[in-house]
Every structure is written in C-alpha cells, then in structure tokens.
Design an enzyme around this catalytic site. Sequence first.
Site, PDB file in Angstrom:
ATOM      1  N   SER A 156      48.309 -31.871  29.456  1.00 15.88           N
ATOM      2  CA  SER A 156      47.739 -33.207  29.369  1.00 15.88           C
ATOM      3  C   SER A 156      47.864 -33.801  27.967  1.00 15.88           C
ATOM      4  CB  SER A 156      46.279 -33.157  29.831  1.00 15.88           C
ATOM      5  OG  SER A 156      45.750 -34.451  29.969  1.00 15.88           O
ATOM      6  N   ASP A 193      48.633 -40.934  28.319  1.00 13.23           N
ATOM      7  CA  ASP A 193      48.691 -39.638  27.641  1.00 13.23           C
ATOM      8  C   ASP A 193      49.915 -38.872  28.123  1.00 13.23           C
ATOM      9  OD1 ASP A 193      47.793 -38.969  30.178  1.00 13.23           O
ATOM     10  OD2 ASP A 193      46.421 -37.424  29.487  1.00 13.23           O
ATOM     11  N   ASP A 206      50.670 -36.575  30.197  1.00 16.82           N
ATOM     12  CA  ASP A 206      51.002 -36.367  31.610  1.00 16.82           C
ATOM     13  C   ASP A 206      50.692 -37.574  32.477  1.00 16.82           C
ATOM     14  OD1 ASP A 206      48.202 -36.065  31.632  1.00 16.82           O
ATOM     15  OD2 ASP A 206      48.264 -34.607  33.252  1.00 16.82           O
ATOM     16  N   ASP A 230      47.910 -39.276  33.308  1.00 18.52           N
ATOM     17  CA  ASP A 230      46.719 -39.505  34.127  1.00 18.52           C
ATOM     18  C   ASP A 230      45.603 -40.210  33.354  1.00 18.52           C
ATOM     19  OD1 ASP A 230      45.889 -37.413  32.521  1.00 18.52           O
ATOM     20  OD2 ASP A 230      45.294 -36.092  34.162  1.00 18.52           O
TER      21      ASP A 230
END
Length: 448
Positions: A99, A238, A240, A242
């Site tokens: 993440s 960010d 990834d 999400d």
Amino acid sequence: MRKYFGTDGIRGKVGTTPITPEFMLKLGWAAGQVFKENDKKILIGKDTRISGYMFESALESGIVAAGADVRLVGPMPTPAIAYLTRTFRASAGIVISASHNPYTDNGIKFFSAEGGKISDEIEERIEYFLEQPMVVVESSLIGRARRIDDAAGRYIEYCKGTFPIGLQLSGLKIVVDCADGATYHVAPRVFSELGAEVISIGANPDGLNINEFSGATKPELLCKNVLAEEADLGIALDGDGDRLILVDRHGVVRDGDDILYIIANHLMRTGRFSGGVVGTLMSNFGLELAFSETGIGFSRAAVGDRYVNEKLMQHGWVLGGEPSGHIVCRSITTTGDGIIAALQVLRAMVEEGKALDELLVGLVKFPQKLKNIRVAKRFVPNEEPALQKAIAIANERLNGLGRVLLRASGTEPLIRVMVEGRDDDTVDELVEYLVEEVNAVVSAKTDT
C-alpha cells in the site's frame, strides 16, 4: 489470534519473515488448497515495487503446485483486482502490495470471489495449511498459469462506466499524482478519456520510487503542481490505488473526511442518499457534527477499511471511509477505490457547478494532532493501567469538547496517539503529555 494475518493482510519488510520467497511459495500452496475447493482459478496482481516480481513467481509456483490455476494481471490497483476477481469468476484474488509503505516493504491481500476481503475463518484455514507439509499434486493435476493482457483496459472502462453517461469533465484541469505506483497507467487515462485536461506526476515507476516523493501520503508536490498549473483539482492516489487525497484550487489538502462530506451531501441534495455514513475512530468530530446538522446518520468503526465495510453491511449503508483516504462506495464497488471516489467528487463538482472548496462550506473541523511512536513490539495501549489513567486525565481536560485515541497500528510497529479539541494549544499540550506517557510504558517494557 492469527499468526501472520493482520488487519490488512500480511505485511512486512522484504527479506524478513514472512515476506520472503520461501514463505510466499508456501502461502501460494496454502491458498491453493483452500480456494481450489470452489474453483481452480486464482487471480494475482501487484503494485510497482521491485520485489513484486519475485513474490509473484513464488505465489504462482505454490498455487499451481496445489492444483489450482493462476491468472496474472501484472501491476494493477488493489481495487482493480477486487473487480477483476469478480468479472473473471475467480475463486479468489491476491494483491502483492504494501500500500502506502516504501519499496523496502511488501505484503499480501486476499479478495473473495465476490470482491470483498476474505473472512477471518478463511484466513485461519490458510494459516492451518501453512503449518502442513507441502505436497505437490500429481503432474496431470498441476495448475496452469496465463497472463491477462487486457486487464488495464477492462478496469478503465469499468471506472468510466461509474460516471453518468452524457456528463463530461471537459473544461477541468486536473493534476493526477499516481505515487509511482499501480495506477500510473490507469488513472490518467480514466480522467482524460472523460474529457479532463490531465497533468500526470508520479507516473514513472522504477520499482524503487513507489510512494517515495509523492502520492496520498506525501501531497506536497501535488500542492505545488496544482498552484503552478492553476488547476481546478489535484488527485493523489497511494501506491496501490485504494486511497485518495485531494488538493483544491488554492493548494489546500483535503482528506477522507472532506471527501465523505462532499459525496454524502451531494447524494442528499440530488435525492440519492439513504441511511448514513460510516467513519472510523480517527474521523474528525467536526464531520460528525456537520452530518448531525444536515440529518445524515453517522457511525464509527474501528480503524481499517475492512471494519468500515463490515459496519456498512451491518447497517445496510453504502458510503464510508477513513481520513487517510480509504473511501468505500458500496453502491458501486466492494472495496476502497481512489479512482472511483475521485469520480464521485468530480460528479458533484460538475453537477453543482462548484469548485471543491465551495462544496465544503458547512464543514468545520476540530484541531486534530496525530503522533506515531515506533515500538519494538506491539501492545494494546488501552490495556495498560498507566495509559488508562493518562487518557482519563486528558479527557478531563477536554471536558467533552474533543476526543483522545491511543491505538496500535494494524500494519506497522507503531502506537498512534491522537487528540482532538477546540483549540490548538490544548491539543498540542495533551499530545505531548500522552506521548511521554506512552514512551514511559515502552521504556518499562524494554527494561523488563
């Protein structure tokens, strides 16, 4: 208690157990044992960090050794994996990502066949097989792996399909910051194909620069670009994809609380809202008051998008999120999705003909300060008598006009200290007091 799974999958430093090729091989095999019972197909995606290639290969080997098939989609946003898992009728989706963490970290997230986070029971079953000897199926039953070449195009069309037909972003200049992460080849195309003039930054991943200089956790570069380009909006995702943080035309950072306020009120004004909004323990008290004044219900969940999702399903509501930028629009998708959330805000801007800051009139936030304390070993602050006493003292000072929160991070070895109150001086003073108390407890645990 699970040995490997935390609040957001499995995460840690690359090369340190469990984030090693050996573990990922066994994890793929364990996942194959669990998910091949329903369907033989497991989908794997990843973000742009360099270790993702190593772990992708290891997971693939383990899964096919268990007798399940693999579909590889390459670098794609986490919410795209949730969507593609559903559309390909896979039994599970795996995301290789840490993440918002730096490239030196990595992790694994699982999605169910329905595109939601897997249950605690399934995590426990995977951990059960992790403790069993790895046995390869006979050669004729070994799984097959192939790559899905059109995954990015499928997800782009899906995102565009959530924006009303006939509504355009033409006339809007948007700076899109992809954090050199998984959205680099997806997000700019979504917004430009809907008509916006798009300036991309953080869209040149090299495997090492993910989240390094830009993105939702470091919006300073985006602020500068929005002002320099005289843009209408800045969108920060960010690593990834999400999380979503916005920057308005004046260069002011707008977080997940602001995004929830805009989306909920626009739905209310257009007659499309029902139920309430789920925030978390970190959501600003000002957001709760603002919703109360407009008649919108509000409920707090534990920190983590899986808990937001659980509370939404419990209430039968469709909108929730965190100040960090995880925004869940359950009427559209099954998990936090930065691109989808940004499109909902843009829809409000276009349909109401207002700038982002104009849509936030009525939201007055309380001063809030957060400090992180790194610890050698996680512990539960609220179970420590010394900290229970410190929290009581701080709450007495606030006299009902604020909140105190001490909690252990679910993804990093940190204790988070948050204080919210009417004035900055009191907030600053109480944060420093609580940090000292936490450090005292940490020191005592280290000595023993």
